[in-house]
Design an enzyme around this catalytic site. Structure first.
Site, short mmCIF file in Angstrom:
data_model
loop_
_atom_site.label_atom_id
_atom_site.label_comp_id
_atom_site.label_asym_id
_atom_site.label_seq_id
_atom_site.Cartn_x
_atom_site.Cartn_y
_atom_site.Cartn_z
N ARG A 25 0.84 -1.19 0.00
CA ARG A 25 0.00 0.00 0.00
C ARG A 25 0.88 1.25 0.00
NH1 ARG A 25 -1.73 -3.72 3.82
NH2 ARG A 25 -3.86 -4.45 3.55
N HIS A 132 -3.37 3.04 -6.00
CA HIS A 132 -3.73 1.82 -5.27
C HIS A 132 -4.01 0.65 -6.23
CE1 HIS A 132 -4.92 -0.35 -1.67
NE2 HIS A 132 -5.94 -0.83 -2.35
N ARG A 135 -1.50 -2.07 -6.39
CA ARG A 135 -1.60 -3.15 -5.40
C ARG A 135 -2.39 -4.32 -6.00
NH1 ARG A 135 -1.31 -4.81 -0.14
NH2 ARG A 135 -3.16 -5.65 0.86
N TYR A 166 -8.16 -11.57 -5.31
CA TYR A 166 -7.08 -11.68 -6.29
C TYR A 166 -6.94 -13.08 -6.85
CZ TYR A 166 -6.10 -7.26 -4.14
OH TYR A 166 -6.22 -5.99 -3.65
#
Length: 194
Positions: A25, A132, A135, A166
Site C-alpha cells: 500500500r 492503489h 496493489r 485476487y
C-alpha cells in the site's frame, strides 16, 4: 506500469515499481526506512504504515493486525533500481525514509497524487487508474502462482476474504492447470514424457 514508472521520473520510479511488484500500500511504502530494505535477500520488511491526520500531520501507525507486519520479497531484477534509489534519494542513516518528497520531507499522498496523475497522463493512460490499483496488479500477478495462504501473508491479511479477490482466473492459467493435471495422469499411468 513501466510507462508510468518512467513518466514519474527518477525520484518516484522505484515507488511505482515496488507497488506493482510487491503489492504494498502507499502508506506502507511511504513509511519504509533504510533498515527495512534487505538488499542481500531482496526483501522489504513492512513494520508500519504512514497515516495522515485531518490536520495534515503525518505519523506512522501499526498495521491493523499482526499479519500486517511481514517480510515481502521483491524481484531481484529490481535490485539495481533499489540500490540506485537508496544512493540518490533516500534519507540518511538507518532510519532515513526510503521515499522522500523533492524538498526532503516525508512523502504525502495528497502531493504525490498530482505527480501520479501527470505521469499516468504522460504514459497515455486515459482511464482513471489510481496508485492503489498497482496493489491489485501486484497481487494478481502474485496470485498466478501463489496459494491462498501465501497470498494472504504477502498482502498482510489475516483472513482469506480480501485475498480471495485476487484469486480470479489469470489469462492462460486454465491451460497451465489442465496441462499440469494431464502430466499427473501420464505419470500415474506410467506414460513417459518425450
Amino acid at each position: 506500469m513501466y510507462a508510468v514508472a518512467e513518466a514519474m521520473g527518477p525520484r518516484y520510479r522505484l515507488l511505482v515499481l515496488l507497488a506493482a511488484f510487491t503489492g504494498l500500500r502507499f502508506g506502507e511504502l511511504a513509511s519504509l526506512r533504510r533498515r527495512d530494505v534487505d538488499t542481500a535477500n531482496a526483501v522489504l520488511m513492512v513494520r508500519r504504515s504512514q497515516a495522515e491526520m485531518q490536520t495534515g500531520a503525518l505519523f506512522d501507525k501499526s498495521p491493523k493486525s499482526d499479519a500486517g507486519i511481514r517480510p515481502v520479497a521483491f524481484p531481484s531484477e529490481l535490485l539495481p533500481d533499489v540500490e540506485r534509489h537508496l544512493d540518490t534519494y533516500a534519507g540518511p542513516g538507518r532510519d532515513g525514509h526510503v521515499f522522500l518528497g523533492p524538498q526532503g520531507g516525508q512523502l504525502r499522498r495528497s502531493n504525490f497524487r498530482d505527480d501520479w496523475i501527470r505521469a499516468r497522463t504522460k504514459a497515455g493512460i486515459t482511464a482513471d487508474v489510481h496508485f492503489h490499483d498497482l496493489r491489485h496488479t501486484g497481487n494478481t500477478l502474485a496470485a498466478s502462482g501463489a496459494s491462498l495462504r501465501e497470498l494472504m501473508t504477502r498482502m498482510g491479511h489475516s483472513t482469506p476474504r480480501a485475498a480471495l479477490i485476487y484469486q480470479h482466473m489469470v489469462n492462460g492459467r486454465d491451460r497451465e492447470i489442465a496441462d499440469r493435471l494431464g502430466s499427473m495422469i501420464r505419470e500415474a499411468r506410467g506414460d513417459v514424457d518425450s
